[in-house]
Design a protein around this motif. Structure first.
Motif, PDB file in Angstrom:
ATOM      1  N   TYR A   1       0.820  -1.210   0.000  1.00  0.00           N
ATOM      2  CA  TYR A   1       0.000   0.000   0.000  1.00  0.00           C
ATOM      3  C   TYR A   1       0.854   1.261   0.000  1.00  0.00           C
ATOM      4  N   PHE A   2       0.302   2.320  -0.628  1.00  0.00           N
ATOM      5  CA  PHE A   2       0.938   3.628  -0.623  1.00  0.00           C
ATOM      6  C   PHE A   2       0.939   4.201   0.792  1.00  0.00           C
ATOM      7  N   GLU A   3       2.033   4.832   1.169  1.00  0.00           N
ATOM      8  CA  GLU A   3       2.025   5.622   2.385  1.00  0.00           C
ATOM      9  C   GLU A   3       1.021   6.763   2.218  1.00  0.00           C
ATOM     10  N   GLY A   4       0.439   7.184   3.308  1.00  0.00           N
ATOM     11  CA  GLY A   4      -0.508   8.291   3.238  1.00  0.00           C
ATOM     12  C   GLY A   4      -1.954   7.849   3.307  1.00  0.00           C
ATOM     13  N   ASP A   5      -2.840   8.802   3.037  1.00  0.00           N
ATOM     14  CA  ASP A   5      -4.263   8.669   3.288  1.00  0.00           C
ATOM     15  C   ASP A   5      -4.900   7.469   2.592  1.00  0.00           C
ATOM     16  N   TYR A   6      -4.637   7.323   1.302  1.00  0.00           N
ATOM     17  CA  TYR A   6      -5.245   6.247   0.504  1.00  0.00           C
ATOM     18  C   TYR A   6      -4.840   4.878   1.040  1.00  0.00           C
ATOM     19  N   GLY A   7      -3.549   4.599   1.047  1.00  0.00           N
ATOM     20  CA  GLY A   7      -3.093   3.272   1.431  1.00  0.00           C
ATOM     21  C   GLY A   7      -3.409   2.917   2.869  1.00  0.00           C
ATOM     22  N   GLU A   8      -3.268   3.882   3.770  1.00  0.00           N
ATOM     23  CA  GLU A   8      -3.480   3.579   5.174  1.00  0.00           C
ATOM     24  C   GLU A   8      -4.957   3.396   5.501  1.00  0.00           C
ATOM     25  N   ASN A   9      -5.842   4.073   4.759  1.00  0.00           N
ATOM     26  CA  ASN A   9      -7.265   3.824   4.933  1.00  0.00           C
ATOM     27  C   ASN A   9      -7.637   2.436   4.423  1.00  0.00           C
ATOM     28  N   ALA A  10      -7.047   2.025   3.290  1.00  0.00           N
ATOM     29  CA  ALA A  10      -7.279   0.675   2.775  1.00  0.00           C
ATOM     30  C   ALA A  10      -6.753  -0.376   3.745  1.00  0.00           C
ATOM     31  N   LEU A  11      -5.615  -0.095   4.374  1.00  0.00           N
ATOM     32  CA  LEU A  11      -5.041  -1.035   5.332  1.00  0.00           C
ATOM     33  C   LEU A  11      -5.984  -1.267   6.510  1.00  0.00           C
ATOM     34  N   LYS A  12      -6.681  -0.237   6.951  1.00  0.00           N
ATOM     35  CA  LYS A  12      -7.670  -0.419   8.021  1.00  0.00           C
ATOM     36  C   LYS A  12      -8.715  -1.450   7.609  1.00  0.00           C
ATOM     37  N   GLY A  13      -9.104  -1.395   6.331  1.00  0.00           N
ATOM     38  CA  GLY A  13     -10.090  -2.354   5.843  1.00  0.00           C
ATOM     39  C   GLY A  13      -9.561  -3.768   5.822  1.00  0.00           C
ATOM     40  N   SER A  14      -8.320  -3.963   5.345  1.00  0.00           N
ATOM     41  CA  SER A  14      -7.772  -5.323   5.271  1.00  0.00           C
ATOM     42  C   SER A  14      -7.568  -5.902   6.668  1.00  0.00           C
ATOM     43  N   LYS A  15      -7.129  -5.070   7.606  1.00  0.00           N
ATOM     44  CA  LYS A  15      -6.925  -5.559   8.977  1.00  0.00           C
ATOM     45  C   LYS A  15      -8.263  -5.926   9.636  1.00  0.00           C
ATOM     46  N   TYR A  16      -9.287  -5.119   9.375  1.00  0.00           N
ATOM     47  CA  TYR A  16     -10.602  -5.430   9.933  1.00  0.00           C
ATOM     48  C   TYR A  16     -11.132  -6.738   9.357  1.00  0.00           C
ATOM     49  N   ALA A  17     -11.053  -6.871   8.028  1.00  0.00           N
ATOM     50  CA  ALA A  17     -11.535  -8.096   7.385  1.00  0.00           C
ATOM     51  C   ALA A  17     -10.729  -9.305   7.832  1.00  0.00           C
ATOM     52  N   ALA A  18      -9.416  -9.123   7.972  1.00  0.00           N
ATOM     53  CA  ALA A  18      -8.563 -10.226   8.408  1.00  0.00           C
ATOM     54  C   ALA A  18      -8.913 -10.664   9.820  1.00  0.00           C
ATOM     55  N   GLY A  19      -9.184  -9.692  10.689  1.00  0.00           N
ATOM     56  CA  GLY A  19      -9.571 -10.025  12.055  1.00  0.00           C
ATOM     57  C   GLY A  19     -10.862 -10.823  12.112  1.00  0.00           C
ATOM     58  N   LYS A  20     -11.802 -10.473  11.267  1.00  0.00           N
ATOM     59  CA  LYS A  20     -13.081 -11.195  11.230  1.00  0.00           C
ATOM     60  C   LYS A  20     -12.910 -12.615  10.676  1.00  0.00           C
ATOM     61  N   ALA A  21     -11.950 -12.793   9.756  1.00  0.00           N
ATOM     62  CA  ALA A  21     -11.802 -14.082   9.062  1.00  0.00           C
ATOM     63  C   ALA A  21     -10.673 -14.953   9.597  1.00  0.00           C
ATOM     64  N   GLY A  22      -9.915 -14.453  10.573  1.00  0.00           N
ATOM     65  CA  GLY A  22      -8.813 -15.246  11.121  1.00  0.00           C
ATOM     66  C   GLY A  22      -7.576 -15.257  10.241  1.00  0.00           C
ATOM     67  N   LEU A  23      -7.377 -14.186   9.459  1.00  0.00           N
ATOM     68  CA  LEU A  23      -6.188 -14.050   8.620  1.00  0.00           C
ATOM     69  C   LEU A  23      -5.131 -13.199   9.323  1.00  0.00           C
ATOM     70  N   THR A  24      -3.892 -13.306   8.878  1.00  0.00           N
ATOM     71  CA  THR A  24      -2.809 -12.449   9.351  1.00  0.00           C
ATOM     72  C   THR A  24      -2.347 -11.569   8.199  1.00  0.00           C
ATOM     73  N   VAL A  25      -2.305 -10.254   8.410  1.00  0.00           N
ATOM     74  CA  VAL A  25      -1.893  -9.326   7.367  1.00  0.00           C
ATOM     75  C   VAL A  25      -0.381  -9.099   7.419  1.00  0.00           C
ATOM     76  N   VAL A  26       0.271  -9.275   6.281  1.00  0.00           N
ATOM     77  CA  VAL A  26       1.704  -8.991   6.144  1.00  0.00           C
ATOM     78  C   VAL A  26       1.820  -7.687   5.359  1.00  0.00           C
ATOM     79  N   GLU A  27       2.288  -6.633   6.019  1.00  0.00           N
ATOM     80  CA  GLU A  27       2.292  -5.290   5.423  1.00  0.00           C
ATOM     81  C   GLU A  27       3.560  -5.001   4.635  1.00  0.00           C
ATOM     82  N   GLN A  28       3.378  -4.275   3.524  1.00  0.00           N
ATOM     83  CA  GLN A  28       4.483  -3.740   2.741  1.00  0.00           C
ATOM     84  C   GLN A  28       4.105  -2.322   2.320  1.00  0.00           C
ATOM     85  N   LYS A  29       4.671  -1.312   3.003  1.00  0.00           N
ATOM     86  CA  LYS A  29       4.379   0.084   2.697  1.00  0.00           C
ATOM     87  C   LYS A  29       5.342   0.595   1.627  1.00  0.00           C
TER      88      LYS A  29
END
Length: 423
Positions: free
Chosen positions: A196-224
């Protein structure tokens, strides 16, 4: 980006806003405002509107990271305005667009806004979540001109004047992860990569992936990454070593081509899904084209330009007639849709005989079931909410107009239904 560096960028943008506002304030004071009174036809007017014309501003990117999309967004809006004027305009007035290319540069974006703001009624285009967020306080506090950005960060919600068309990046990413889970084999316990891009766009998307991962039992591996990072080799190598089973990409088209192409070369053949601004059909002519058609998907706030709907077919024909040498992409849909929403608000404001900024803002609130013909109905009655929570999923396909075919119709996942954007 470190927290301190992120704060420095925010401080720089804030300082630029303050500086440009101070410089622009002198020239705009002469007609502060806001109300020019009623025209000869009894219609109330203000900044950007007189008896003959309604002037709108366009802040686009034709030379930066989103150059291809910026061009098609702008040309689609020019096409809409041309057709609107041919049909008589709005309230007997022609609609005029003034375009400024900021090249995805914060100083140019803020300077362009400051230059145009005193002269226009509002903005049917403003590309770049960080730049729109930087002027949000000024728009809400002093300017109050309607802005329909080609940006989907949840940080823009809550503004009465800056209105997001479609799902925000966090909701869109939750819907994207739902697609990977239900249709691409991800399961509880898997690792999910997110570039994800640093800044508003990427970090807002990251909130979504972390939320979805938490609900589904996934682990997010980040690359900024930065918008200037075009080679994704290091990121792909790191994700392969981590053993990810799928990848979310919240970046631009160039990063999509590199990431998918490198992943295929490294035999990391997992599904990759991007946010709506992470694809351009021109990518299909690159070496990454075959890999994109095989393993890449995109979540979007509307059906793609190649959709089999009357509105899409008509737009394809009209755009091709106007720009026979230019390729079709989803920027055409985004630009047309935003111009159409602004146009509908203008028409309703005309009926109310109030073409001031306040009048157009009030008119938009009455659009609670707007259907642009691209698969979704939009509700603009609540500034605190995106106009839709649905996302469509498409897959690159060079045989389809616009280079994309729909693989999942617009829908909202159960996880996205219960999510609070920006939370």
């Amino acid at each position: 980006m470190t927290i301190s560096r992120h704060r420095r960028l925010a401080a720089t943008l804030t300082a630029l806003v303050a500086l440009t506002a101070a410089v622009g304030g002198c020239s705009s004071k002469t007609k502060s405002g806001d109300d020019g009174g009623a025209g000869a036809d009894g219609v109330k007017t203000g900044k950007g509107v007189d008896d003959k014309a309604i002037r709108l501003g366009v802040l686009t990117d034709m030379t930066g990271v989103y150059a291809t999309l910026g061009k098609s967004v702008t040309q689609a809006q020019q096409l809409y305005v041309k057709q609107l004027n041919a049909a008589g305009g709005v309230c007997g007035r022609t609609v005029e667009l003034t375009v400024r290319d900021h090249g995805y540069d914060p100083q140019k974006a803020l300077a362009g806004y400051t230059e145009l703001e005193p002269k226009v009624l509002g903005f049917p285009q403003f590309i770049g979540s960080p730049f729109v967020a930087a002027v949000k306080q000024r728009v809400d506090g002093r300017d109050k001109g309607l802005v329909l950005p080609q940006a989907w960060s949840a940080s823009l919600l809550g503004s009465p004047s800056i209105r997001v068309i479609g799902s925000t990046y966090d909701i869109e990413t939750i819907n994207a992860v739902d697609f990977l889970l239900k249709e691409k084999g991800l399961r509880s316990g898997d690792k999910l990569g997110h570039v994800y891009f640093e800044g508003d766009y990427g970090e807002n998307a990251l909130k979504g992936s972390k939320y979805a991962a938490g609900k589904a039992g996934l682990t997010v591996v980040e690359q900024k990454i930065k918008p200037t990072d075009n080679d994704m080799s290091a990121q792909v190598a790191a994700l392969k070593q981590a053993g990810v089973k799928g990848i979310v990409l919240s970046a631009g088209p160039r990063q999509a081509a590199s990431l998918v192409g490198v992943a295929a070369a490294m035999k990391l053949t997992v599904p990759v899904i991007g946010n709506n601004s992470a694809f351009s059909p021109q990518l299909l002519a690159t070496q990454a084209g075959p890999a994109l058609e095989k393993m890449y998907y995109v979540a979007t706030p509307s059906l793609p330009i190649g959709a089999d709907t009357p509105a899409a077919r008509r737009l394809v024909a009209d755009y091709r007639a106007a720009h026979p040498k230019d390729s079709l992409d989803n920027g055409v849909v985004a630009g047309w849709s935003a111009a159409q929403v602004f146009g509908e608000a203008l028409k309703k404001a005309c009926v109310a005989k109030d073409l001031t900024r306040e009048g157009v803002g009030k008119a938009l609130l009455t659009l609670n079931a707007h259907d642009a013909g691209f698969g979704m109905t939009h509700d603009f009655s609540d500034p605190k909410a995106p106009s839709s929570r649905q996302s469509a999923i498409f897959q690159p396909d060079k045989s389809v107009p616009g280079g994309a075919r729909t693989v999942r119709e617009p829908q909202v996942s159960p996880a996205a239904e219960g999510f609070t954007p920006g939370g």
